[in-house]
Each structure stands twice: as C-alpha cells, then as structure tokens.
Design a protein around this motif. Structure first.
Motif, PDB file in Angstrom:
ATOM      1  N   LEU A 143       0.785  -1.110   0.212  1.00 29.97           N
ATOM      2  CA  LEU A 143      -0.113   0.024   0.091  1.00 29.97           C
ATOM      3  C   LEU A 143       0.822   1.447  -0.036  1.00 29.97           C
ATOM      4  CD1 LEU A 143      -2.774  -1.221   2.622  1.00 29.97           C
ATOM      5  CD2 LEU A 143      -2.943  -1.121   0.024  1.00 29.97           C
ATOM      6  N   TRP A 144       0.130   2.195  -0.263  1.00 28.93           N
ATOM      7  CA  TRP A 144       1.099   3.545  -0.459  1.00 28.93           C
ATOM      8  C   TRP A 144       1.663   4.165   0.781  1.00 28.93           C
ATOM      9  CZ3 TRP A 144      -0.077   8.110   1.933  1.00 28.93           C
ATOM     10  CH2 TRP A 144      -1.379   8.177   2.495  1.00 28.93           C
ATOM     11  N   PHE A 145       0.885   3.815   1.907  1.00 32.52           N
ATOM     12  CA  PHE A 145       1.557   4.468   3.093  1.00 32.52           C
ATOM     13  C   PHE A 145       2.779   3.428   3.581  1.00 32.52           C
ATOM     14  CE2 PHE A 145      -2.097   1.985   4.145  1.00 32.52           C
ATOM     15  CZ  PHE A 145      -1.765   1.076   5.167  1.00 32.52           C
ATOM     16  N   ASP A 146       2.580   2.139   3.321  1.00 34.79           N
ATOM     17  CA  ASP A 146       3.779   1.290   3.502  1.00 34.79           C
ATOM     18  C   ASP A 146       5.038   1.572   2.580  1.00 34.79           C
ATOM     19  OD1 ASP A 146       2.569  -0.276   5.324  1.00 34.79           O
ATOM     20  OD2 ASP A 146       1.822  -1.671   3.881  1.00 34.79           O
ATOM     21  N   ILE A 147       4.869   2.089   1.422  1.00 33.02           N
ATOM     22  CA  ILE A 147       6.006   2.710   0.628  1.00 33.02           C
ATOM     23  C   ILE A 147       6.483   3.846   1.238  1.00 33.02           C
ATOM     24  CG2 ILE A 147       6.510   3.381  -1.670  1.00 33.02           C
ATOM     25  CD1 ILE A 147       4.771   1.359  -2.893  1.00 33.02           C
ATOM     26  N   THR A 148       5.494   4.754   1.766  1.00 31.85           N
ATOM     27  CA  THR A 148       6.229   5.992   2.199  1.00 31.85           C
ATOM     28  C   THR A 148       7.108   5.887   3.520  1.00 31.85           C
ATOM     29  OG1 THR A 148       4.092   7.067   1.263  1.00 31.85           O
ATOM     30  CG2 THR A 148       5.311   8.304   2.943  1.00 31.85           C
ATOM     31  N   TRP A 149       6.266   4.857   4.584  1.00 30.66           N
ATOM     32  CA  TRP A 149       7.032   4.780   5.558  1.00 30.66           C
ATOM     33  C   TRP A 149       8.398   3.866   5.631  1.00 30.66           C
ATOM     34  CZ3 TRP A 149       6.695   8.252   9.555  1.00 30.66           C
ATOM     35  CH2 TRP A 149       5.320   8.623   9.467  1.00 30.66           C
ATOM     36  N   SER A 150       8.361   3.244   4.428  1.00 33.40           N
ATOM     37  CA  SER A 150       9.612   2.417   4.263  1.00 33.40           C
ATOM     38  C   SER A 150      10.561   3.112   3.610  1.00 33.40           C
ATOM     39  CB  SER A 150       9.166   1.088   3.305  1.00 33.40           C
ATOM     40  OG  SER A 150       8.576   0.270   3.698  1.00 33.40           O
ATOM     41  N   LEU A 151      10.131   4.100   2.852  1.00 31.17           N
ATOM     42  CA  LEU A 151      10.976   5.111   2.203  1.00 31.17           C
ATOM     43  C   LEU A 151      11.863   6.131   3.396  1.00 31.17           C
ATOM     44  CD1 LEU A 151       9.685   6.196  -1.273  1.00 31.17           C
ATOM     45  CD2 LEU A 151      11.874   4.875  -0.813  1.00 31.17           C
ATOM     46  N   VAL A 152      11.024   6.680   4.170  1.00 30.43           N
ATOM     47  CA  VAL A 152      11.246   7.317   5.394  1.00 30.43           C
ATOM     48  C   VAL A 152      12.252   6.642   6.076  1.00 30.43           C
ATOM     49  CG1 VAL A 152      10.674   8.635   7.480  1.00 30.43           C
ATOM     50  CG2 VAL A 152       9.293   8.956   5.506  1.00 30.43           C
ATOM     51  N   ALA A 153      12.024   5.313   6.683  1.00 35.31           N
ATOM     52  CA  ALA A 153      13.061   4.667   7.368  1.00 35.31           C
ATOM     53  C   ALA A 153      14.218   4.216   6.593  1.00 35.31           C
ATOM     54  CB  ALA A 153      12.238   3.230   7.863  1.00 35.31           C
ATOM     55  N   PHE A 154      14.051   4.247   5.209  1.00 38.87           N
ATOM     56  CA  PHE A 154      15.389   3.889   4.505  1.00 38.87           C
ATOM     57  C   PHE A 154      16.267   5.123   4.307  1.00 38.87           C
ATOM     58  CE2 PHE A 154      17.496   3.767   0.469  1.00 38.87           C
ATOM     59  CZ  PHE A 154      18.184   2.789   0.604  1.00 38.87           C
ATOM     60  N   ALA A 155      15.624   6.291   4.336  1.00 35.56           N
ATOM     61  CA  ALA A 155      16.171   7.395   4.374  1.00 35.56           C
ATOM     62  C   ALA A 155      17.000   7.642   5.795  1.00 35.56           C
ATOM     63  CB  ALA A 155      15.309   8.723   3.901  1.00 35.56           C
ATOM     64  N   VAL A 156      16.258   7.536   6.611  1.00 34.14           N
ATOM     65  CA  VAL A 156      16.786   7.547   8.023  1.00 34.14           C
ATOM     66  C   VAL A 156      18.076   6.756   8.043  1.00 34.14           C
ATOM     67  CG1 VAL A 156      16.681   7.339  10.253  1.00 34.14           C
ATOM     68  CG2 VAL A 156      14.996   8.409   8.949  1.00 34.14           C
ATOM     69  N   VAL A 157      17.748   5.657   7.735  1.00 32.42           N
ATOM     70  CA  VAL A 157      19.152   4.559   7.757  1.00 32.42           C
ATOM     71  C   VAL A 157      20.152   4.858   6.887  1.00 32.42           C
ATOM     72  CG1 VAL A 157      19.923   2.212   7.292  1.00 32.42           C
ATOM     73  CG2 VAL A 157      17.638   2.612   8.503  1.00 32.42           C
ATOM     74  N   LEU A 158      19.999   5.358   5.777  1.00 32.66           N
ATOM     75  CA  LEU A 158      20.914   5.700   4.611  1.00 32.66           C
ATOM     76  C   LEU A 158      21.539   7.029   5.499  1.00 32.66           C
ATOM     77  CD1 LEU A 158      21.957   5.334   1.849  1.00 32.66           C
ATOM     78  CD2 LEU A 158      20.092   7.099   0.978  1.00 32.66           C
ATOM     79  N   PHE A 159      20.751   8.008   5.937  1.00 37.62           N
ATOM     80  CA  PHE A 159      21.443   9.212   6.320  1.00 37.62           C
ATOM     81  C   PHE A 159      22.524   8.816   7.449  1.00 37.62           C
ATOM     82  CE2 PHE A 159      21.600  12.500   9.740  1.00 37.62           C
ATOM     83  CZ  PHE A 159      22.218  13.539   8.967  1.00 37.62           C
ATOM     84  N   VAL A 160      22.170   7.798   8.463  1.00 43.61           N
ATOM     85  CA  VAL A 160      22.977   7.447   9.613  1.00 43.61           C
ATOM     86  C   VAL A 160      24.216   6.741   8.886  1.00 43.61           C
ATOM     87  CG1 VAL A 160      23.109   5.813  11.491  1.00 43.61           C
ATOM     88  CG2 VAL A 160      21.040   7.389  11.237  1.00 43.61           C
ATOM     89  N   PHE A 161      23.761   5.839   7.880  1.00 49.76           N
ATOM     90  CA  PHE A 161      25.274   5.203   7.522  1.00 49.76           C
ATOM     91  C   PHE A 161      26.090   6.435   6.897  1.00 49.76           C
ATOM     92  CE2 PHE A 161      23.356   1.205   8.105  1.00 49.76           C
ATOM     93  CZ  PHE A 161      24.497   0.228   8.093  1.00 49.76           C
ATOM     94  N   TRP A 162      25.484   7.338   6.056  1.00 46.21           N
ATOM     95  CA  TRP A 162      26.222   8.308   5.298  1.00 46.21           C
ATOM     96  C   TRP A 162      26.766   9.119   6.047  1.00 46.21           C
ATOM     97  CZ3 TRP A 162      26.844   7.907   0.008  1.00 46.21           C
ATOM     98  CH2 TRP A 162      27.502   9.132  -0.442  1.00 46.21           C
ATOM     99  N   LYS A 163      26.306   9.503   7.347  1.00 44.85           N
ATOM    100  CA  LYS A 163      26.960  10.648   8.261  1.00 44.85           C
ATOM    101  C   LYS A 163      27.579   9.765   9.065  1.00 44.85           C
ATOM    102  CE  LYS A 163      26.867  14.847   9.624  1.00 44.85           C
ATOM    103  NZ  LYS A 163      27.350  15.823   8.637  1.00 44.85           N
ATOM    104  N   PHE A 164      27.545   8.485   9.563  1.00 45.29           N
ATOM    105  CA  PHE A 164      28.487   8.037  10.730  1.00 45.29           C
ATOM    106  C   PHE A 164      29.111   6.946  10.403  1.00 45.29           C
ATOM    107  CE2 PHE A 164      24.909  10.455  12.865  1.00 45.29           C
ATOM    108  CZ  PHE A 164      25.803  11.507  13.443  1.00 45.29           C
ATOM    109  N   VAL A 165      28.388   5.881   9.804  1.00 49.42           N
ATOM    110  CA  VAL A 165      29.146   4.509   9.389  1.00 49.42           C
ATOM    111  C   VAL A 165      30.082   4.543   8.543  1.00 49.42           C
ATOM    112  CG1 VAL A 165      28.728   2.128   8.936  1.00 49.42           C
ATOM    113  CG2 VAL A 165      26.973   3.417  10.389  1.00 49.42           C
ATOM    114  N   ILE A 166      29.591   5.221   7.175  1.00 44.63           N
ATOM    115  CA  ILE A 166      30.643   5.130   6.120  1.00 44.63           C
ATOM    116  C   ILE A 166      31.946   5.909   6.638  1.00 44.63           C
ATOM    117  CG2 ILE A 166      30.740   5.953   3.747  1.00 44.63           C
ATOM    118  CD1 ILE A 166      27.903   4.990   3.328  1.00 44.63           C
ATOM    119  N   PRO A 167      31.642   7.142   7.063  1.00 50.32           N
ATOM    120  CA  PRO A 167      32.943   8.092   7.362  1.00 50.32           C
ATOM    121  C   PRO A 167      33.920   7.019   8.201  1.00 50.32           C
ATOM    122  CG  PRO A 167      31.305   9.518   7.508  1.00 50.32           C
ATOM    123  CD  PRO A 167      30.774   8.300   7.188  1.00 50.32           C
ATOM    124  N   ASN A 168      33.391   6.627   9.435  1.00 49.11           N
ATOM    125  CA  ASN A 168      34.213   5.652  10.064  1.00 49.11           C
ATOM    126  C   ASN A 168      34.807   4.525   9.372  1.00 49.11           C
ATOM    127  OD1 ASN A 168      33.836   6.994  12.666  1.00 49.11           O
ATOM    128  ND2 ASN A 168      32.104   6.110  13.150  1.00 49.11           N
TER     129      ASN A 168
END
Length: 185
Positions: free
Chosen positions: A24-49
């Motif tokens: 459903l559309w709200f599942d895709i939206t919340w999945s994209l938000v969670a993915f963006a948060v995880v991607l941001f955390v990875f991009w900001k903290f994990v990948i530089p380390n």
C-alpha cells in the motif's frame, strides 16, 4: 463450464481487492522514510568511520610495505657493506701473507748472510791460527834443527862450537841453504 464461470467470478472479485504483490502507498512512504533515516545514519556516521578504518588499514599496510622495503634496502646495503669489508679483509690478508713471505725470505737471506759471514770469520780465524801455529812449529823446528846441526857438526869436526854467536851464524847459514834448495825444487 462451471469451473470457467467460477474463475471468471473470482476475477471480478479480485479487481476490487488490493494486489497482494504490491504494498500500500503508506507502507511504501514509511519504508522510504525509514530507509532515508538509515541511509542518512550510514552516510553520516558509519561510512566515514568505515572509510577512516579502511584508510588507516591502507596506511598501515602501505607503511608496513614501505618499512619492509626500507628494511630490505637496509639489509641489502648492510650485505653489500659486509661483502666489501670481507673483500677488503681478504685483500688485507693476502697482503699480510705476501708481506710475511717477503719478510720470511728476507730473514732467510739475512740468516744465510750471517751464517756465511760467521763461517768466513771462523775460517779466517782458523787460517790465522794455522799460520801462527805453523810459524811457531817452524821456529821450534829451526831451533831444534840448529841444535842438532851444531851437535852433529861438533861430532864431525871434533871441536867445540859452544860459542852462541858462531852457533847462530852456522845455523842461519845452514837454514838458508835448505831454503834455497827447497825453493829450487
């Protein structure tokens, strides 16, 4: 035909129902938000380390390789220096051996010269002593021969020749005659 109508009836029911394969559309939206948060955390903290750790490992490995190359170059330089020292030591040993041979030859020559000089001196002393003894024997024989000559002459002549001056003159004359006779032969 009943089965066909059932299939067609089922198809009509599914047209209004959501597709189980599409979320459903709200599942895709919340999945994209969670993915963006995880991607941001990875991009900001994990990948530089992670990059920092990888860079440190690369630097460590490259540094280790450089240190190994430097150690290998140092070992090669030490080996070269050792071989040069060894070659120098061999040359020095050869020089020392040659010098020892030369000194040995010189010592032998000096000892031979000393031995020759010593033997010449001993021979000269022997000749000198022999000449002195010969002169002594000759003078003793002359004295004895003169005395015997005087005694013989007294017996033959029957007169006394006790006068020393006469006796010495007679002996000298007799010996001179003997020397002349010996040199004539």
């Amino acid at each position: 035909m009943i089965t066909t109508s059932m299939i067609l009836a089922n198809e009509g029911e599914t047209a209004d129902a959501p597709n189980p394969l599409l979320p459903l559309w709200f599942d895709i939206t919340w999945s994209l938000v969670a993915f963006a948060v995880v991607l941001f955390v990875f991009w900001k903290f994990v990948i530089p380390n992670y990059r920092k750790v990888l860079d440190e490992r690369r630097d460590t490995i490259e540094g280790g390789i450089e240190r190994a190359e430097a150690a290998q170059a140092e070992a090669a330089a030490s080996l070269k220096a050792y071989r040069e020292q060894l070659a120098g030591a061999r040359e020095e040993a050869a020089g020392i051996r040659e010098e020892a041979r030369n000194q040995g030859t010189q010592i032998i020559a000096d000892l031979k010269a000393q031995a020759t000089a010593e033997s010449d001196r001993i021979i000269a002393n022997g000749h000198t002593q022999l000449d002195a003894q010969r002169q002594q024997v000759v003078s003793e024989l002359r004295g004895d021969l003169g005395k015997m000559s005087v005694d013989l002459a007294e017996k033959l002549v029957g007169a006394s020749l006790q006068d020393d001056v006469k006796q010495a003159g007679t002996v000298d004359r007799f010996l001179a005659e003997l020397d002349d006779a010996a040199s004539a032969k």
